[in-house]
Design a protein around this motif. Structure first.
Motif, PDB file in Angstrom:
ATOM      1  N   GLU A   1      10.096  18.224 -80.347  1.00 28.07           N
ATOM      2  CA  GLU A   1       8.880  18.000 -79.794  1.00 28.07           C
ATOM      3  C   GLU A   1       9.232  17.412 -78.501  1.00 28.07           C
ATOM      4  O   GLU A   1       8.372  17.730 -77.367  1.00 28.07           O
ATOM      5  CB  GLU A   1       7.795  17.055 -80.636  1.00 28.07           C
ATOM      6  CG  GLU A   1       7.746  18.094 -81.805  1.00 28.07           C
ATOM      7  CD  GLU A   1       6.457  16.969 -82.695  1.00 28.07           C
ATOM      8  OE1 GLU A   1       5.905  16.209 -82.195  1.00 28.07           O
ATOM      9  OE2 GLU A   1       6.668  17.261 -83.873  1.00 28.07           O
TER      10      GLU A   1
ATOM     11  N   SER B   1       8.018  18.870 -74.787  1.00 33.39           N
ATOM     12  CA  SER B   1       6.999  18.015 -73.833  1.00 33.39           C
ATOM     13  C   SER B   1       7.661  17.977 -72.460  1.00 33.39           C
ATOM     14  O   SER B   1       6.860  17.910 -71.645  1.00 33.39           O
ATOM     15  CB  SER B   1       6.601  16.986 -74.671  1.00 33.39           C
ATOM     16  OG  SER B   1       5.575  16.038 -73.937  1.00 33.39           O
TER      17      SER B   1
ATOM     18  N   THR C   1       4.383  13.141 -85.795  1.00 34.27           N
ATOM     19  CA  THR C   1       5.615  13.222 -86.400  1.00 34.27           C
ATOM     20  C   THR C   1       6.295  11.822 -86.408  1.00 34.27           C
ATOM     21  O   THR C   1       6.991  11.632 -87.427  1.00 34.27           O
ATOM     22  CB  THR C   1       6.515  14.366 -85.655  1.00 34.27           C
ATOM     23  OG1 THR C   1       6.016  15.645 -85.593  1.00 34.27           O
ATOM     24  CG2 THR C   1       8.029  14.284 -86.365  1.00 34.27           C
TER      25      THR C   1
END
Length: 58
Positions: free
Chosen positions: A50, A54, A3
């Protein structure tokens, strides 16, 4: 990381339209630039999600 690379490529790709709009006043380039920045906004938000996910896993 995919991304982030997409976001980076999008911004670098929009540089030409930014120059055309700001230096030459090309209105069509301004429209393309606005569209690219909207996509960048969405990609940046996706990247934030994201990263947060994570961090929670670690």
């Amino acid at each position: 990381m995919k991304t982030f690379d997409s976001l980076k490529g999008l911004v670098l790709g929009a540089e030409e339209d930014a120059l055309k709009f700001f230096e030459k006043g090309n209105q069509a380039a301004g429209t393309r630039l606005r569209l690219a920045m909207q996509k960048a906004k969405l990609l940046a938000q996706s990247l934030r999600v994201e990263v947060s996910e994570s961090k929670k896993k670690k």
